[in-house]
Design an enzyme around this catalytic site. Structure first.
Site, PDB file in Angstrom:
ATOM      1  N   GLU A   1       0.949  -1.263  -0.020  1.00 42.08           N
ATOM      2  CA  GLU A   1      -0.059  -0.021  -0.033  1.00 42.08           C
ATOM      3  C   GLU A   1       0.909   1.005   0.076  1.00 42.08           C
ATOM      4  O   GLU A   1       1.930   1.358   0.854  1.00 42.08           O
ATOM      5  CB  GLU A   1      -0.979  -0.131   1.305  1.00 42.08           C
ATOM      6  CG  GLU A   1      -2.050   0.939   1.229  1.00 42.08           C
ATOM      7  CD  GLU A   1      -1.690   2.244   2.002  1.00 42.08           C
ATOM      8  OE1 GLU A   1      -1.478   3.261   1.135  1.00 42.08           O
ATOM      9  OE2 GLU A   1      -1.679   2.185   3.114  1.00 42.08           O
TER      10      GLU A   1
ATOM     11  N   CYS B   1      -2.569   8.266   4.615  1.00 35.26           N
ATOM     12  CA  CYS B   1      -2.582   7.917   3.255  1.00 35.26           C
ATOM     13  C   CYS B   1      -3.694   8.412   2.462  1.00 35.26           C
ATOM     14  O   CYS B   1      -3.864   8.605   1.405  1.00 35.26           O
ATOM     15  CB  CYS B   1      -2.214   6.432   2.992  1.00 35.26           C
ATOM     16  SG  CYS B   1      -0.586   5.942   3.785  1.00 35.26           S
TER      17      CYS B   1
END
Length: 543
Positions: free
Chosen positions: A293, A327
């Protein structure tokens, strides 16, 4: 003897504590903060059953109080990485053969320890080491990490229960083996829960781990290792080492027993890792699993039918909670001309109430960014706006690192939809908005979708149900986590499995069974009870 099928039912999400003024929780957390601040911790690496210290000490300071010394950690080198790999491989066979209910019990015990005995210490370590306020630490280093441990046990038990059908005279079954080798877990600074999940998810599946956390997350990572050891995790199953990224990558990615990498970090680093692994593929025992990720440039799109107050409130939370260092943080927003002024008025008025300062003061909404490198990067972007005719700062814009790395929550209004801060990942408390003609609400969607190479999270705001359906389909590939009338942050384990595609990663959805499948190697077994004794089939026979 193991002659029973064990049930690990769906757990409940860990309740979030609010740390209200003068509550027992608030008092306990403040006491834990004071206790840690009174210590100068000497943090070792954990390799096999040993606490390993070196003469290469790296100091740890709170980002919001850089003059204070929390402790030191021992930086390792090539020898320590090799020892960690050796310790992992030595532990592999016994750990992989350990009965599932006993592996599960270790991680369930760790969750209970974290929920109770270690809750305040873990939250305090995250607050001090990563500059999170009490609520942000609670939802991360307590609740989300607890949820990862408990839900992953449940999801893995469901996977193990999935078995093929059997025909008469045959028994078919499926085994879910650990990968043949070791898994490298590389974890970021911004979420203690990610730091805990990336090594434990594959370990739960029977794998052995070399874990390298970000240097700026070592403080809380070491507390989690204390919890795992107390929970009974055998020596060598997870080995915590501190070393430079290129050094650990050079050794691990060349090792024949490298079986996979579980990564959260930058897209650039992930791309380099993928290339290196590909080049080394002929040397590995098996093709490694690559799970990552990476980044995000997460959007908020408001339709002309959107509620201005809802847009403003969710931009505040989505952009500025934990200083925008998620994020999933709201980083670019598209506002229609008919409600743009109302949104901006509400947004700017509310921003004046945001308090910024150290984590010890629980009334502070905003704390410091993680380190000087991040501070300088954000300051340069802000200065760029001040010298540009293509954008202007309409709120905030100040910064100061005299006592800590403080960036004032900042809103930029871009005059062009492709202005640099609309396109590049900043990872800080900086939100860029672009006002579009309300009549062009459809055509601007191409810009929303294509401005960034990322596709992690995104939000839409609208009241019209047909429009909501249209937007959901139109932006189908723009975000792996898609929110309707909500901010693009705050994914909860078991509710919104997290991950994105495109340049945001492999979208293997942490917090779901999808991620766990990546750490398993299936073996199909067919047993025939009465084997044939003649090779001939009936159609060979003469009539």
């Amino acid at each position: 003897m193991n002659n029973a099928y064990f049930s690990f039912p769906m757990p409940q999400n860990e309740p979030v504590r609010d740390y209200a003024p003068n509550s027992a929780d608030a008092k306990n957390l403040k006491a834990a903060i004071a206790d840690l601040k009174a210590q100068v911790r000497d943090i070792p690496m954990y390799i096999g059953g040993e606490e390993v210290r070196t003469d290469n000490k790296v100091s740890i300071h709170p980002p919001h109080e850089t003059a204070h010394l929390l402790g030191h950690f021992s930086m390792g080198d090539e020898t320590h990485i090799n020892k960690a790999i050796e310790a992992a491989l030595k532990a592999r066979d016994q750990w992989a053969a350990t009965s599932w209910e006993h592996r599960a019990s270790i991680f369930l015990k760790a969750a209970d320890l974290l929920a109770n005995k270690y809750r305040f210490k873990m939250n305090a370590a995250t607050m001090l080491g990563q500059s999170k306020n009490a609520y942000q630490a609670e939802i991360d280093s307590a609740c989300e990490l607890i949820d990862f441990l408990r839900f992953n046990v449940h999801f893995l038990s469901q996977i193990y229960a999935q078995q093929p059908i059997s025909a008469p005279g045959v028994n078919n079954r499926m085994e879910y083996r650990a990968l043949e080798g070791f898994v490298l877990a590389i974890t970021p600074f911004n979420f203690t829960a990610i730091g805990g999940n990336l090594p434990t998810a594959p370990a739960m599946c029977g794998n052995v781990i070399v874990w390298k956390p970000a240097n700026t997350q070592v403080y809380s990572a070491s507390v989690f290792m204390e919890i795992l050891k107390e929970a009974g995790l055998p020596d060598g199953v997870i080995n915590l080492v501190y070393a430079g990224g290129p050094t650990i990558g050079d050794i691990c990615f060349k090792h024949k027993d490298f079986a996979g990498v579980h990564f959260t970090g930058s897209t650039g680093v992930f791309n380099t890792m993928w290339k290196t692994i590909g080049e080394n593929a002929p040397h590995y025992k098996s093709y490694p699993r690559i799970v990552g990720e990476t980044g995000g440039k997460d959007f908020v799109y408001a339709h002309p039918s959107a509620d201005a107050d809802a847009v403003a409130a969710n931009l505040l939370r989505g952009a500025f909670e934990y200083q925008g260092q998620k994020c999933s943080a709201a980083s670019r927003a598209y506002l229609p001309s008919n409600i743009a002024e109302a949104v901006k008025t509400k947004l700017l008025a509310e921003m004046k109430t945001l308090k910024m300062g150290p984590v010890d003061d629980f009334t502070n909404f905003v704390n410091a960014v993680i380190d000087e490198k991040s501070f300088d990067k954000l300051a340069n972007y802000i200065d760029g706006v001040k010298n540009s005719s293509d954008a202007e700062i309409i709120a905030g814009g100040s910064y100061d690192k005299s006592k800590g790395y403080f960036i004032e929550p900042t809103v930029i209004e871009a005059k062009k939809a492709d202005y640099v801060t609309m396109c590049e990942e900043l990872f800080g408390p900086v939100l860029t908005i672009y006002v579009y003609d309300e009549q062009e609400w459809d055509s601007i969607l191409d810009t929303v979708d294509r401005t960034s190479g990322y596709a992690l999270t995104g939000s839409i705001f609208a009241k019209d149900r047909q429009v909501i359906e249209y937007l959901t389909k139109r932006l189908v590939n723009a975000a792996g986590n898609f929110y309707i009338n909500d901010k693009p942050t705050g994914a909860v384990v078991g509710q919104q499995p997290f991950g994105g595609a495109r340049a945001s990663g492999t979208n293997d959805k942490a917090g779901s069974a999808l991620n766990l499948y990546r750490w398993l190697s299936a073996r199909t077994i067919k047993e025939t009870f009465v084997p044939v004794t003649n090779y001939r089939y009936p159609f060979h026979q003469e009539g």
